[in-house]
Write a protein that holds these residues in place. Structure first.
Motif, short mmCIF file in Angstrom:
data_model
loop_
_atom_site.label_atom_id
_atom_site.label_comp_id
_atom_site.label_asym_id
_atom_site.label_seq_id
_atom_site.Cartn_x
_atom_site.Cartn_y
_atom_site.Cartn_z
N PHE A 658 0.84 -1.20 0.00
CA PHE A 658 0.00 0.00 0.00
C PHE A 658 0.87 1.25 0.00
CE2 PHE A 658 -3.02 -3.16 1.33
CZ PHE A 658 -4.24 -2.70 0.89
N PHE A 665 -3.37 3.15 4.36
CA PHE A 665 -3.84 1.87 4.90
C PHE A 665 -3.93 2.01 6.41
CE2 PHE A 665 -2.85 -2.97 5.15
CZ PHE A 665 -4.21 -3.25 5.27
N ASP A 692 -6.54 -7.61 -0.35
CA ASP A 692 -5.86 -7.62 -1.66
C ASP A 692 -6.79 -7.06 -2.75
OD1 ASP A 692 -3.56 -8.39 -3.30
OD2 ASP A 692 -4.97 -9.81 -4.20
N TYR A 695 -6.83 -3.38 -2.40
CA TYR A 695 -5.58 -2.83 -2.94
C TYR A 695 -5.63 -2.73 -4.47
CZ TYR A 695 -0.69 -2.88 -4.45
OH TYR A 695 0.49 -2.61 -5.08
N ASP A 721 -12.92 0.51 1.28
CA ASP A 721 -11.99 1.16 0.35
C ASP A 721 -12.69 2.30 -0.37
OD1 ASP A 721 -13.05 0.38 -2.37
OD2 ASP A 721 -12.74 -1.63 -1.57
#
Length: 806
Positions: A658, A665, A692, A695, A721
């Motif tokens: 990240f 993060f 993941d 990300y 996110d």
């Protein structure tokens, strides 16, 4: 002494009036006239006016009378009276007090009314407020010395105004108190009369309403039984009335209906009860009238309607009627109404513009016109219960397409409706054999299908198609051999039919001495039986069709699904394998070429080979995980563990990625959250896949947050996110194996489509569930991205669920 004598006479007169108002059937219009005539008489006034006020305090002259008890007209066209009346009413309305003016021309309050007073030549006037206390609590507030305006304590619903010409009116304090008492008595009488009118009268047609008719019918049956005097009922339906609504609209239809009601009312005696039964149906109750007289009444009404020319209506209206007499045609109220309805149905079938007297064979031919017979009884609480029960039945009948569930639900509801101890549902199979399909008790427990019951009752109902109700104390007692052996006190049985075809029978019984079924319950059950029969038949047909469809399409669908999954998987896995393999081969070829790349480039290519190899390993592990789970070969070691530790392991492993991408993060973890019972490696795998994904789909300068909170015995783990989010049409599929959001050709997603499926599988194994919210309102500025939410039971909750077999 004269005044005392006059007051005594007045109080005596007030008592007489109160007796008339309180012990006679309230008539609102008559009550208003009686109030005005009484005040005019006692004050020896020349005229009296009663003004009513609505909720907005708008005024309307309801009654105007002379000293000779004659109606007084034209007051609205008299400016002097109107002006004076408005002035006086304003005072009474604001103060709530009696206004008595002994010499109007010299009274300072009326100083600006001299022109009107001189024209009217008034020598005295009295205005009595008709008021009600709005809140009894306000009286207590006054004793507590709180400043409450007087106008808040009462509401003026009207005033009685009287005046005299050429002769003054002397009133003492006691006499004024008398008129206030008279005003209070008048107010009570008006309210009672208005409430009675509203409770018993149909607002549209101004004839009696169905509730009042039901009450009078019950009273008339009691009178008929006591005095051995018959009475007749005539039910009326308007032929072609729907054409009026379609052609002229419902507003004109209502006007025609009101006009028709008055035509019916004028065609019968004043002693006959004329009520609106519902819609365009009316009913006549004719006391002390035998069947012959009932037929005469029906024909009189038919002729009157046929000859009537309705205002602004070119549709030739006629009526159909059904005639019954008590006790000739039925032993009780419910059966009488049912037979009346059947006679009306026959008249409609015969073309209308006629009446029919009920005959016994109408029962066997299942004539029925009023589809809501048995639902509406005129008793508000009972009607509400019936409508709720009807809605519950309709909901239950449409809630399942499984025949067994439907029949059990039907029997349980009927037991609840009737208060029976047992309920049985019989169906007819393809060989026309009657089969006991469901047997239940009042505790919603299934009974053996071998139980005993009154077989003769069931067989007779099935044969005749006519419902029956047997009660120990009624006119149709339980006398079957099996019924007596079982000591049954009451039995009710109703056929189930779809048109003319028999579907089955519903049967309920009870051994309780305190519980006897009524004919009103039988009428209600008959109303439900058609819907129940149709629902059972529909479910049967659905089962048959569904079974056939499943047999025809199962193999085809299975092959299509396998082929589709295979194609998707091959496409996805080929792409996912090709990308890392290409990178590994390219880097390996450079390293194997012997070219001196230098230490930094050599390390870079070696790192690339390592990362791509890890990707291949992840893909292989996902495939192995799915295969082992499907084969049932995986056994997880479960223990109590801290989810906080799992979160930090994932954070420490992935945080460098990240940082390189420029994504914030963060963690928001409740340290006092209780432990969970699970497998740390599997939970770490599931969380890693969610992080993941966040990300991959979050751009630089975005944010990803792992959150952990707890709510009693549950832990809520979230991954949030600020990426591009998931379209709503994809959200219901994202946990399906191999599914990937987006168009493979134009917007190829990353991954094999197994990650979220594996996550869901792991979470379910831990007794939890996972879902997604997108777009997610991250803060006031950002409302995009995703929030994946995992809900897991605490170790304590897990132990309780396990002990309960969950």
């Amino acid at each position: 002494m004269a005044n005392i004598s006059r007051v005594d006479h007045w109080w005596s007169r007030l008592f007489e009036i109160g007796t008339v108002l309180n012990y006679s059937v309230p008539d609102y219009d008559h009550t208003l006239v009686l109030i005005v005539d009484t005040v005019v008489e006692l004050t020896q006034a020349d005229r009296g006016i009663l003004v009513l006020m609505d909720e907005a305090h708008n005024r309307e002259i309801a009654v105007a009378r002379t000293a000779h008890h004659e109606n007084l007209t034209g007051l609205q066209q008299d400016p002097a009276t109107t002006q004076l009346l408005n002035h006086v009413l304003q005072y009474v309305q604001e103060t709530g007090e009696i206004l008595w003016v002994k010499e109007p021309l010299t009274d300072p309050y009326l100083a600006d009314q001299h022109a009107a007073l001189e024209k009217l030549q008034l020598s005295a006037m009295l205005c009595i407020p008709l008021k009600v206390i709005l809140r009894e609590q306000d009286k207590q507030l006054m004793h507590e010395r709180r400043e409450i305006p007087l106008s808040y304590l009462h509401d003026i619903i009207g005033v009685v105004y009287v005046d005299r010409q050429h002769q003054q009116l002397d009133l003492s304090r006691d006499e004024l108190m008398f008129f206030q008492a008279l005003g209070n008595q008048a107010t009570i009488a008006m309210i009672n009369a208005r409430l009675y009118q509203q409770a018993t009268t149909d607002a549209l047609t101004h004839v009696d309403n169905r509730r009042y008719f039901e009450q009078r019918l019950t009273q008339e049956i009691r009178i008929a039984d006591q005095n051995k005097i018959p009475f007749s009922l005539v039910i009326i339906d308007v032929d072609r009335f729907q054409q009026v609504n379609r052609r002229y609209g419902h507003q004109q239809g209502d006007a025609v209906l009101a006009e028709l009601a008055q035509t019916i009312r004028e065609s019968v005696r004043k002693a006959d009860i004329c009520a609106r039964y519902g819609g365009d149906m009316f009913i006549l109750l004719c006391p002390q009238t035998d069947l012959k007289g009932g037929k005469v009444v029906a024909e009189q009404v038919r002729e009157a309607v046929e000859k009537k020319a309705f205002h602004n209506c070119d549709v030739p209206l006629t009526i159909s009627a059904g005639v019954v007499a008590y006790p000739e045609h039925a032993p009780n109220k419910e059966m009488l109404v049912k037979h009346m309805d059947q006679a009306l149905a026959r008249a409609k079938l015969d073309g209308g513009n006629c009446y029919r007297v009920w005959e016994a064979d109408y029962e066997a031919q299942h004539y029925r016109f009023d589809k809501l017979a048995g639902i509406f009884t005129g008793e508000t609480a009972r009607d509400y219960r019936n409508v709720v029960m009807l809605l519950d039945v309709i909901e239950a009948l449409t809630a399942t397409v499984k025949l067994e569930e439907l029949m059990v639900s039907v029997v349980d509801m009927i037991i609840d409706l009737t208060g029976a101890e047992r309920g049985l549902l019989f169906t007819i199979d393809e060989y026309d054999t009657l089969i006991l399909s469901v047997a239940r008790n009042q505790h919603q427990e299934s009974l053996p299908l071998s139980i005993s019951y009154s077989r003769s009752v069931v067989e007779n109902v099935l044969k005749t198609g006519i419902s029956t109700c047997h009660t120990e104390s009624g006119k149709n007692p339980v006398n079957s051999q099996s019924g007596m052996l079982l000591q049954l006190k009451t039995i009710m049985c109703v056929p189930l039919k779809v048109k003319d075809r028999k579907v089955g029978v519903i049967y309920v019984d009870s051994q309780a001495l305190t519980r006897e079924f009524s004919y009103s319950e039988l009428a209600f059950l008959e109303c439900l039986s058609d819907q129940i029969a149709i629902a059972i038949e529909n479910v049967r047909l659905y089962d048959q069709l569904d079974r056939t469809n499943r047999e025809l399409t199962h193999v085809v669908e299975e092959l299509k699904m396998l082929d589709r999954m295979k194609s998707n998987f091959i496409t996805n896995i080929s792409h996912e394998l090709r990308t890392p393999l290409s990178g590994i081969i390219a880097c390996s070829e450079l390293l194997a070429s012997g070219v001196d790349l230098g230490l930094e480039k050599t390390r870079k290519f070696a790192t690339s080979i390592l990362n791509q190899s890890r990707n291949l390993s992840t893909i292989a592990n996902d495939i192995i995980h799915i295969a082992e789970e499907d084969a049932g070969k995986v056994e997880w070691a479960m223990e109590d563990l801290r989810l906080q530790d799992v979160i930090r392991n994932v954070y420490d492993n992935l945080a460098p990625n990240f940082e390189k991408k420029g994504i914030t993060f963060q963690l928001d973890v409740e340290e006092d959250a209780p432990p969970v019972h699970g497998n740390a490696i599997k939970l770490e795998l599931a969380l890693s896949k969610l992080v993941d994904n966040a990300y991959k789909f979050t751009p630089a300068k975005g944010s990803v947050l792992i959150s952990l909170q707890h709510d009693k015995n549950w832990l809520i783990l979230s991954v949030i996110d600020t990426g591009k989010g998931i379209p709503s049409e994809d959200q219901k599929h994202i946990f399906t194996r191999f599914y990937q959001a987006g168009d493979i050709l134009t917007n190829k997603p990353e991954g094999t489509g197994l990650g979220l499926a594996i996550c869901e599988d792991i979470i379910k194994k831990h007794g939890g569930r996972i879902w997604v919210e997108s777009p997610y309102h991250y803060n006031e500025e950002i409302s995009s991205g995703c929030k994946f939410i995992i809900k897991l039971p605490s170790a304590k909750r897990h132990a309780v669920m396990k002990s309960m077999g969950g």
